[in-house]
Structures are given as C-alpha cells and as structure tokens.
Design an enzyme around this catalytic site. Sequence first.
Site, PDB file in Angstrom:
ATOM      1  N   ASP A   8      30.403  35.166  35.579  1.00 46.71           N
ATOM      2  CA  ASP A   8      31.363  35.538  36.611  1.00 46.71           C
ATOM      3  C   ASP A   8      30.574  36.155  37.776  1.00 46.71           C
ATOM      4  O   ASP A   8      29.382  36.457  37.638  1.00 46.71           O
ATOM      5  CB  ASP A   8      32.351  36.545  36.006  1.00 46.71           C
ATOM      6  CG  ASP A   8      33.289  37.134  37.025  1.00 46.71           C
ATOM      7  OD1 ASP A   8      33.937  36.364  37.748  1.00 46.71           O
ATOM      8  OD2 ASP A   8      33.359  38.377  37.115  1.00 46.71           O
TER       9      ASP A   8
ATOM     10  N   ASP B 217      32.239  38.488  40.883  1.00 46.57           N
ATOM     11  CA  ASP B 217      32.738  39.801  41.303  1.00 46.57           C
ATOM     12  C   ASP B 217      32.757  40.782  40.143  1.00 46.57           C
ATOM     13  O   ASP B 217      33.363  40.527  39.102  1.00 46.57           O
ATOM     14  CB  ASP B 217      34.158  39.671  41.872  1.00 46.57           C
ATOM     15  CG  ASP B 217      34.183  39.032  43.254  1.00 46.57           C
ATOM     16  OD1 ASP B 217      33.298  39.340  44.065  1.00 46.57           O
ATOM     17  OD2 ASP B 217      35.107  38.231  43.509  1.00 46.57           O
TER      18      ASP B 217
ATOM     19  N   GLU C 119      46.576  42.712  36.090  1.00 47.07           N
ATOM     20  CA  GLU C 119      45.389  42.008  35.593  1.00 47.07           C
ATOM     21  C   GLU C 119      44.727  42.745  34.443  1.00 47.07           C
ATOM     22  O   GLU C 119      44.284  42.136  33.466  1.00 47.07           O
ATOM     23  CB  GLU C 119      44.374  41.822  36.732  1.00 47.07           C
ATOM     24  CG  GLU C 119      43.090  41.138  36.278  1.00 47.07           C
ATOM     25  CD  GLU C 119      41.969  41.213  37.304  1.00 47.07           C
ATOM     26  OE1 GLU C 119      40.794  41.270  36.907  1.00 47.07           O
ATOM     27  OE2 GLU C 119      42.270  41.220  38.517  1.00 47.07           O
TER      28      GLU C 119
ATOM     29  N   SER D 252      33.595  31.611  39.430  1.00 47.94           N
ATOM     30  CA  SER D 252      34.251  32.742  40.092  1.00 47.94           C
ATOM     31  C   SER D 252      35.654  32.431  40.584  1.00 47.94           C
ATOM     32  O   SER D 252      35.906  31.375  41.155  1.00 47.94           O
ATOM     33  CB  SER D 252      33.395  33.190  41.287  1.00 47.94           C
ATOM     34  OG  SER D 252      34.063  34.176  42.041  1.00 47.94           O
ATOM     35  N   ALA D 253      36.543  33.409  40.392  1.00 47.67           N
ATOM     36  CA  ALA D 253      37.884  33.332  40.972  1.00 47.67           C
ATOM     37  C   ALA D 253      37.888  33.877  42.396  1.00 47.67           C
ATOM     38  O   ALA D 253      38.933  33.965  43.023  1.00 47.67           O
ATOM     39  CB  ALA D 253      38.865  34.122  40.107  1.00 47.67           C
TER      40      ALA D 253
ATOM     41  N   LYS E 248      40.161  30.138  33.787  1.00 44.52           N
ATOM     42  CA  LYS E 248      38.805  29.590  33.812  1.00 44.52           C
ATOM     43  C   LYS E 248      38.587  28.573  32.692  1.00 44.52           C
ATOM     44  O   LYS E 248      37.729  27.705  32.803  1.00 44.52           O
ATOM     45  CB  LYS E 248      37.770  30.717  33.753  1.00 44.52           C
ATOM     46  CG  LYS E 248      37.745  31.520  35.058  1.00 44.52           C
ATOM     47  CD  LYS E 248      36.659  32.576  35.068  1.00 44.52           C
ATOM     48  CE  LYS E 248      36.620  33.287  36.421  1.00 44.52           C
ATOM     49  NZ  LYS E 248      35.581  34.323  36.473  1.00 44.52           N
TER      50      LYS E 248
ATOM     51  N   ASP F  23      33.300  40.264  33.235  1.00 46.17           N
ATOM     52  CA  ASP F  23      33.839  41.628  33.268  1.00 46.17           C
ATOM     53  C   ASP F  23      35.320  41.637  32.921  1.00 46.17           C
ATOM     54  O   ASP F  23      35.965  42.678  32.985  1.00 46.17           O
ATOM     55  CB  ASP F  23      33.633  42.259  34.655  1.00 46.17           C
ATOM     56  CG  ASP F  23      34.616  41.740  35.687  1.00 46.17           C
ATOM     57  OD1 ASP F  23      35.402  42.542  36.220  1.00 46.17           O
ATOM     58  OD2 ASP F  23      34.619  40.533  35.942  1.00 46.17           O
TER      59      ASP F  23
END
Length: 289
Positions: free
Chosen positions: A38, A40, A85, A153-154, A202, A227
């Site tokens: 990931d 961020d 989230e 990555s989102a 994902k 994370d």
Amino acid sequence: MIPKSFSDWGCMKDPERVQEILQSMRKAGSNTLQVISDFDMTLTRFEFNGKRCPTCHNLLENSSIISSDCKAELQELDTKYYPIEIDTSLSVEEKLPHMVDWWTKAHDLLVNQKIKKDHLTAAVRGSGAMLREHYKLFFDHLHEHSIPLLIFSAGIGDILEEVIRQAGVFHPNVNVISNYMDFDESGVLKAFKGELIHVYNKKESALLNTGHFQELHTRPNVLLLGDSLGDLNMADGVQDQENILKIGFLNDKVEERKQSYLDSYDIVLIKDETLDVPNAVLQYLTGSD
C-alpha cells in the site's frame, strides 16, 4: 537462523510461523520474491513531529490548486467516512458502500476544480508528504536485487508517483495500480480513469489486474505491506503463491484495533514511522544481513 534482532521485529501472534515463512522464502532465493505494498500511511509516514502527514487526497486538500469551498467539503467527507473505515464493529461488507460513496464524492469534487496537470509537481513539493524513514534503503535495495515492487493504492496514482519521483526513488522495478487522473488535451482534469480503487476492494482490483501478476509467475513468494485490513487482499492476483509474509503498520486507534491486526498480519508495527523492519526482512531474504 533468523538474525538475533528478529525478536524486535514488531508484535507477532505466532513468531515460530513467521520464522518458518522467512526461512522458506530465503531458501527459495530473492529471484522468487516480489513486494506488494500500500502507499498512504504504509510507505508514507502517518505523522511527523506530532502532526498528521497528508495522504494523496489530503495533499490536494491542503494545496492552493483547489478552492477553499472544495477543501471544506473534502474535509467534511474525511470527518464522516474515516471513522467508518477504521470502525472495528463494522464488517467489510457494511463498510463497502460508505467507501464507494467517499471516494466517488471526493473524486467528483476534484474534477469540478478543473485541476491542471502541470500544477501537481508544485502541489507535492509544498505538501509535507513524507516517505517513511529509511525509505531510500528500501527502494534502492529492491532495485539493486531486481525485486519487483507493486504499489497498490486507493490514493491518486499521479500524486503518489510524483512523491516517489521527488524522493529520487522511482526505479524501473516499481509498478503502480491506483486511481489515475484523466486530463483533457489542454491538461485539465476531466475524470478519473478506469475502475475505482478504494481501501476495501483491492481483492477485486488485484484480480482485474491479473496481467501484471502473470508476468511475475516465477515469483510466488510475496512480502506484503499494508496499514489497513483492506490491504490484506492485495496479493490475491498472484498465481501459485507459495509463501506470503504480511507486515501491518498500526498507526492509529491502537488499542481498539491491535487484536484484529495481530489476527490478520504476521508482523504488526505499532506507531513505527520507519521502514526498518521491512528493510531488515529484505536484508535477510536477500542474504545481505
């Protein structure tokens, strides 16, 4: 044997299993290894000097290239959806529609700002975005050993690429799957490309990008860094997986989330703003310890 410092490599629910995975991966050789991470708050810092560091989306929120009204609306979205989230009382299925709403609304707001492509470099430079401490060793070591790094990555691909580029570590072995901006012929943002990637889809995105993973069919051993519990599925597109070692950064709401992270990740790093443990793992796996 694993180096003596192994006992300091974060929290582990089953250290013996971690040792077995590491030994198996080292025996197979670094030419069978790929890293999936990931971005961020995984490759980037969560905070610095007590202040939160920006994610790709936050970076634009804090910049001068969007209006104050847009910044306020984006902040409202963060305030509403971030607690959802990370809420441990909700299942992924319950969170999904909220994450889709969050990302879709945020992207719509950004598109309405008519952002110019040539303004992104300056926005990143003045943003305060920071890769984790000892990032250069991490990126350079992977490059030197020809180990592919997939950043999943989102966030916003254009932004994260610029962060890595400005840090001087965007090596040829780095590939990115993310949300990319689509600019018109005059360089103005008109939409976002392709399927939306958010923190909890994902798995689907990994399966949609099977072409990338098929090219790496000789690399069935995976080091995964994340994370979020949503990051655990980033390697689902890897064919004939042999070993996977999952390292999770637990940055926030530690006590509420610690057990779920220990149940899900092999190694959990609590409020660790460095890449020291991933670096130690890579040193071991490449025989460089």
